[in-house]
Design a protein around this motif. Sequence first.
Motif, PDB file in Angstrom:
ATOM      1  N   THR A 100       0.812  -1.217   0.000  1.00 23.13           N
ATOM      2  CA  THR A 100       0.000   0.000   0.000  1.00 23.13           C
ATOM      3  C   THR A 100       0.847   1.268   0.000  1.00 23.13           C
ATOM      4  O   THR A 100       0.530   2.218  -0.717  1.00 23.13           O
ATOM      5  N   THR A 101       1.926   1.286   0.766  1.00 24.79           N
ATOM      6  CA  THR A 101       2.761   2.483   0.823  1.00 24.79           C
ATOM      7  C   THR A 101       3.397   2.766  -0.527  1.00 24.79           C
ATOM      8  O   THR A 101       3.311   3.879  -1.047  1.00 24.79           O
ATOM      9  N   ALA A 104       0.627   3.650  -3.268  1.00 26.79           N
ATOM     10  CA  ALA A 104       0.101   5.011  -3.163  1.00 26.79           C
ATOM     11  C   ALA A 104       1.154   6.034  -3.574  1.00 26.79           C
ATOM     12  O   ALA A 104       0.858   7.003  -4.289  1.00 26.79           O
ATOM     13  N   ARG A 105       2.382   5.828  -3.162  1.00 22.71           N
ATOM     14  CA  ARG A 105       3.463   6.768  -3.494  1.00 22.71           C
ATOM     15  C   ARG A 105       3.668   6.855  -5.014  1.00 22.71           C
ATOM     16  O   ARG A 105       3.769   7.941  -5.574  1.00 22.71           O
ATOM     17  N   ALA A 142      -4.959   6.107  -4.918  1.00 24.55           N
ATOM     18  CA  ALA A 142      -3.926   6.213  -3.878  1.00 24.55           C
ATOM     19  C   ALA A 142      -4.570   6.375  -2.505  1.00 24.55           C
ATOM     20  O   ALA A 142      -4.171   5.710  -1.535  1.00 24.55           O
ATOM     21  N   GLU A 146      -4.552   3.555   0.627  1.00 24.32           N
ATOM     22  CA  GLU A 146      -4.083   3.884   1.983  1.00 24.32           C
ATOM     23  C   GLU A 146      -5.171   3.636   3.027  1.00 24.32           C
ATOM     24  O   GLU A 146      -4.883   3.125   4.111  1.00 24.32           O
ATOM     25  N   ARG A 147      -6.394   3.987   2.716  1.00 23.70           N
ATOM     26  CA  ARG A 147      -7.498   3.779   3.663  1.00 23.70           C
ATOM     27  C   ARG A 147      -7.808   2.305   3.861  1.00 23.70           C
ATOM     28  O   ARG A 147      -8.062   1.858   4.965  1.00 23.70           O
ATOM     29  N   GLY A 149      -5.874  -0.513   2.973  1.00 18.35           N
ATOM     30  CA  GLY A 149      -4.777  -1.346   3.443  1.00 18.35           C
ATOM     31  C   GLY A 149      -4.749  -2.753   2.872  1.00 18.35           C
ATOM     32  O   GLY A 149      -3.921  -3.559   3.269  1.00 18.35           O
TER      33      GLY A 149
END
Length: 164
Positions: A100-101, A104-105, A142, A146-147, A149
């Motif tokens: 996820t990190t 999203a990045r 993104a 993040e929300r 997961g």
Amino acid sequence: MGSGRDRDSEGRARNARPRDGLGRPLPYGARGVARQPEGVVRTPEETVGEAQALLAEGKPFHAHEVFEDAWKSGPDSERALWRGLAQLSVGLTHAARGNTTGGARLLRRGAGAVEGWAEGCGERQPYGIDLAGIVGWARELAGAVERGGEPVDAKIRAPRLRVP
């Protein structure tokens, strides 16, 4: 004695292991999906069409390779566009793999690159690409990644590249 590394016909290191639809290596001998050939020169329209088909099949890793070919072989003035689209595809790949990190990045980085390219050259729909729609899709995804997961389904969450 050899290094034990897989090599291509020119002696460059290349991982010959089969890969799944998200580009993850599988064990030798496993049945994987066909890999995208590297270094293919396509017209921009062919690039968009082939990448869209791969995205619709849930293969964003493979779509990234198509965009990468365009960024490496296309005119300097378009490299930021193709690199940004490749980053978006890799972001979707990471999100589908559960990263996820990283997902999203990369989605945000790719959105910024595509948006910056469009602002810098004044083009809003080169080759029929819906740049504003792609940027919005990437930023929304993104946030959702993040929300939530959880890994996303790359096929269901694939973007529509062309203007509807």
